[in-house]
Design an enzyme around this catalytic site. Structure first.
Site, PDB file in Angstrom:
ATOM      1  N   ARG A   1     -22.199  10.176 -31.560  1.00  0.00           N
ATOM      2  CA  ARG A   1     -22.824  10.218 -30.239  1.00  0.00           C
ATOM      3  C   ARG A   1     -23.179  11.670 -29.959  1.00  0.00           C
ATOM      4  O   ARG A   1     -22.344  12.457 -29.550  1.00  0.00           O
ATOM      5  CB  ARG A   1     -21.822   9.682 -29.198  1.00  0.00           C
ATOM      6  CG  ARG A   1     -22.428   9.416 -27.845  1.00  0.00           C
ATOM      7  CD  ARG A   1     -21.335   9.126 -26.834  1.00  0.00           C
ATOM      8  NE  ARG A   1     -20.780  10.353 -26.322  1.00  0.00           N
ATOM      9  CZ  ARG A   1     -19.510  10.534 -25.968  1.00  0.00           C
ATOM     10  NH1 ARG A   1     -18.644   9.565 -26.082  1.00  0.00           N
ATOM     11  NH2 ARG A   1     -19.099  11.698 -25.506  1.00  0.00           N
TER      12      ARG A   1
ATOM     13  N   HIS B   1     -21.383  10.298 -23.139  1.00  0.00           N
ATOM     14  CA  HIS B   1     -20.966   8.883 -23.070  1.00  0.00           C
ATOM     15  C   HIS B   1     -21.880   8.163 -22.092  1.00  0.00           C
ATOM     16  O   HIS B   1     -22.547   7.200 -22.417  1.00  0.00           O
ATOM     17  CB  HIS B   1     -19.510   8.760 -22.625  1.00  0.00           C
ATOM     18  CG  HIS B   1     -19.162   7.393 -22.146  1.00  0.00           C
ATOM     19  ND1 HIS B   1     -19.090   6.310 -22.990  1.00  0.00           N
ATOM     20  CD2 HIS B   1     -18.922   6.910 -20.905  1.00  0.00           C
ATOM     21  CE1 HIS B   1     -18.805   5.220 -22.284  1.00  0.00           C
ATOM     22  NE2 HIS B   1     -18.708   5.559 -21.019  1.00  0.00           N
TER      23      HIS B   1
ATOM     24  N   TYR C   1     -13.865  17.924 -23.852  1.00  0.00           N
ATOM     25  CA  TYR C   1     -13.011  17.369 -24.906  1.00  0.00           C
ATOM     26  C   TYR C   1     -13.506  17.548 -26.336  1.00  0.00           C
ATOM     27  O   TYR C   1     -12.808  17.207 -27.273  1.00  0.00           O
ATOM     28  CB  TYR C   1     -12.764  15.880 -24.642  1.00  0.00           C
ATOM     29  CG  TYR C   1     -14.016  15.049 -24.438  1.00  0.00           C
ATOM     30  CD1 TYR C   1     -14.761  14.607 -25.521  1.00  0.00           C
ATOM     31  CD2 TYR C   1     -14.453  14.714 -23.163  1.00  0.00           C
ATOM     32  CE1 TYR C   1     -15.909  13.863 -25.338  1.00  0.00           C
ATOM     33  CE2 TYR C   1     -15.597  13.963 -22.969  1.00  0.00           C
ATOM     34  CZ  TYR C   1     -16.322  13.547 -24.056  1.00  0.00           C
ATOM     35  OH  TYR C   1     -17.464  12.803 -23.873  1.00  0.00           O
TER      36      TYR C   1
END
Lengths: 326, 368
Positions: free
Chosen positions: B258, B262, B271
């Site tokens: 990805r 998200h 993160y």
């Protein structure tokens, strides 16, 4: 006292309980490194480490199922389910076990876990991110169902929920997460579960509500007082179940009129239980039919139509006036 | 009575045909018709540009939260391109390109993420379920459709998509198990994009691969380079063929990334490292495929330039059509539609109540 948002106040409650009690453990998706998608568990992992703030695999049933085991073993798991719309995966574990282990083991075991989860609409979200399905949990014997309405009571109620010996589902109205700030004391503060709160006194009508709907309810009360001279008594349930109706009965026996407000669908919702209690205990005091101002019994629409779905101040004002016209 | 190794019917393979440097394994190169190759490239490029435009629209507040696709173009298009029209497709929520390939109008995507339920409409004749947001919940539906196909003795197949996070849900295992037991004609396409919001793949399972989850359920599993559209296509075609000829389900793990967010409500800087993203940008599925097609003589720089212009125009057309629909005043009472086949009496009353409420709100607005 510091002015805090609900997010900050909830974070404070967990931080202080974790400092005091090493049995308290946080579990959930994205609760650790990310600090939760709404940042409610922000930075707890840096203070307490990943043994106590656990980023779990993506499995809601897994989170609650393992929390039941931890709770039985003597820990105090505080689980986050990312949105209440994804909490149906937990339902089986909650209904079949969390709510029953005390009874099934005839008192040997109990399940002191908390399920925190954002609920409600009004934030222009995707499908499954706006529902209010508190009735499912309120309908489950053995589970307590709590919904705060502001930073201060959110903090105090979460503290009580964590300390409670039984499972508590704690819905956090996401529309209120950062909607306003309140003074929240740094020193410890808790509020008993199962006690509705008298928010405003009045003689003309009783408005009963909870959660995010307290905002339009209070606005409606202001408007009624200012424009129409109607003084409403306002009760915030805070705990949906178990429901203590003492305050509600005494209030309605005084005012003789009641309007119940929630954004959850109407049929078989918390309002239905409230009206039933009024009919059971205060029937002869009622001077008008009790009105319900609620969401409709439909799939929550995507956000282009969510305002039309959501009860607003005007609709509450209208309902109160209709109640008084009788 | 020795302690011996149990032989399993399947082993886990990894498949890569066109690597990130454009090196091609000639022996593994699948025979794909030129028109499909060209269409795959066009849709991948169009998907990338669409994603970029949607991110702009979202940042301008013209649509709400949506899940970007960047980086996963090959792993969804390579798979879906192996289906026939009469086959079924059951997506999660990050497979818009697969849906477009199947015929979903782009403006419906914009409407849906713009807050209009109308965007969820599935046109007659397109055998796709709408997006499923609750993670891991939809694969069982694919198995059920597959069992229906068996019952009706059709030779159609079902392809279902899900992510790495979904493999942690109980429903995922139930779906693989049912598909295995009943040998349903289902192709499970796992889009392993390495991240479930902030949680890395390593936190979803202690297993080395996601493909091996198939073994426990008695079906074949394979891991493919999800950024290599040739590998995805080859593996999917094989799985579709198996399913279509009564040889049962397959799990394909597309190893991809990805590259973006998200959803637009997410901040990946919290993160994951920029270096990791940069590393994966080198493995971008589009440049290597473009080089491959150029090599084959199916693309030139001029063609790509023209394509970019056509795609930009196409996307603009979709935005215009969606915004035209969003600009006209839609009837809020339509929210009562599609609750049931027929509105029951209690809901007819609630609809009337809503109508009155909305007319009173309008009057109030006039007074204010």
């Amino acid at each position: 006292m510091t002015k805090m948002t609900m997010v900050e106040a909830l974070n404070l409650a967990m931080r202080q309980e974790m400092e005091k009690d090493d049995r308290v453990i946080i579990l959930g998706e994205d609760v650790g490194v990310d600090g939760g998608v709404f940042r409610v568990t922000d930075s707890l992992i840096s203070t307490f480490g990943e043994q106590r703030v656990v980023d779990t695999p993506l499995a809601e049933s897994g989170i609650i199922g393992t929390s039941i085991g931890m709770a039985v073993y003597g820990l105090r798991p505080v689980c986050e389910i990312q949105f209440s719309g994804f909490s149906y995966y937990i339902f089986h574990q909650l209904e079949a076990h969390a709510a029953r282990l005390r009874h099934r083991s005839q008192g040997r075991f109990h399940v002191p876990l908390v399920v925190r989860t954002p609920c409600g609409g009004g934030v222009r979200a995707l499908e499954h991110h706006s529902e209010s399905r508190e009735a499912y949990y309120a309908h489950t014997p053995g589970v307590k169902m709590v919904i705060p309405s502001g930073p201060r009571n959110a903090r105090a109620l979460l503290v009580s929920a964590i300390r409670d010996p039984d499972p508590v589902v704690f819905f956090e109205p996401k529309a209120l997460y950062r909607a306003f700030r309140e003074e929240v004391p740094e020193e410890e503060e808790s509020m008993p579960l199962g006690q509705p709160q008298l928010v405003r006194e009045g003689d003309d009508v009783t408005i009963i509500s909870y959660g995010a709907m307290m905002v339009p309810v209070l606005e409606a009360a202001d408007s009624l007082k200012e424009k129409d001279g109607i003084v409403a008594e306002i009760i915030d349930l805070l705990t949906i179940s178990p429901l203590d109706d003492t305050l509600i009965a005494s209030s309605v026996q005084k005012t003789g009129r009641a309007v119940v407000v929630h954004e959850a669908p109407r049929s078989f919702g918390p309002g239905a239980e409230l009206v039933a209690r009024l009919v059971e205990k205060s029937f002869y005091y009622l001077e008008a039919p009790v009105k319900r101002v609620t969401g409709y019994d439909i799939v929550y629409p995507l956000f282009a139509r969510e305002k039309a779905y959501m009860p607003d101040t005007g609709k509450i004002v209208q309902a109160v006036k209709e109640t008084l016209e009788v | 009575m020795p302690r011996s190794e149990i032989e399993l019917p399947y082993r886990i393979e990894y498949l890569s045909i066109l690597d990130e440097n454009g090196n091609l394994d000639k022996e593994l190169e699948p025979d794909i018709p030129d028109d499909i190759l060209v269409k795959l490239h066009r849709e991948m490029l169009s998907g990338r540009r669409f994603d970029e435009r949607m991110l702009n629209l979202q940042r301008q507040g013209r649509i709400g939260t949506f899940p970007p696709i960047k980086g996963q173009e090959a792993s969804q298009l390579g798979a879906v391109a192996t289906l026939k029209n009469s086959d079924w497709m059951v997506p999660a929520f990050r497979e818009a390109l697969a849906e477009f390939w199947r015929g979903k109008p782009r403006e419906n995507f914009i409407l849906f993420y713009g807050g209009y339920d109308e965007g969820g409409a599935v046109e007659e004749g397109r055998n796709d379920l709408p997006v499923a947001i609750p993670v891991g919940s939809q694969m069982l539906h694919a198995v059920g459709i597959g069992m229906g196909i068996q019952y009706r003795r059709k030779d159609d197949v079902v392809m279902t998509f899900f992510g790495d996070g979904a493999t942690s849900e109980g429903d995922f295992h139930e779906a693989l198990n049912f598909a295995g037991v009943f040998q349903a004609p289902v192709i499970f396409i796992c889009q392993n994009n390495q991240w479930a919001i902030s949680v890395p793949r390593s936190r979803q399972t202690h297993a080395k691969t996601l493909a091996q989850k198939a073994l426990a359920h008695g079906l074949p599993g394979i891991q493919v380079d999800g950024n290599d559209v040739l590998a995805v296509y080859a593996a999917a075609r094989e799985a579709v063929e198996r399913a279509r000829t009564g040889k049962g389900p397959t799990l394909i793990e597309c190893f991809t990334y990805r590259m973006s967010l998200h959803t637009t409500a997410d901040d990946p800087k919290k993160y994951r490292s920029e270096d990791e993203v940069k590393e994966w940008e080198k493995r971008d599925p589009i440049p290597r495929f473009q080089a491959y097609l150029t090599q084959k003589g199916l693309l030139t720089d001029e063609v790509v330039e023209q394509l970019e212009a056509d795609i930009a125009q196409e996307i603009q057309g979709a935005i215009d059509r969606a915004e035209k629909l969003m600009a006209r005043e839609v009837d809020p009472l339509d929210m009562f539609n599609h609750t049931f086949a027929e509105l029951p009496p209690s809901l007819i009353l609630q609809r009337q109540e809503a109508e009155l409420d909305l007319s009173l709100r309008k009057e109030e607005d006039r007074h204010d």
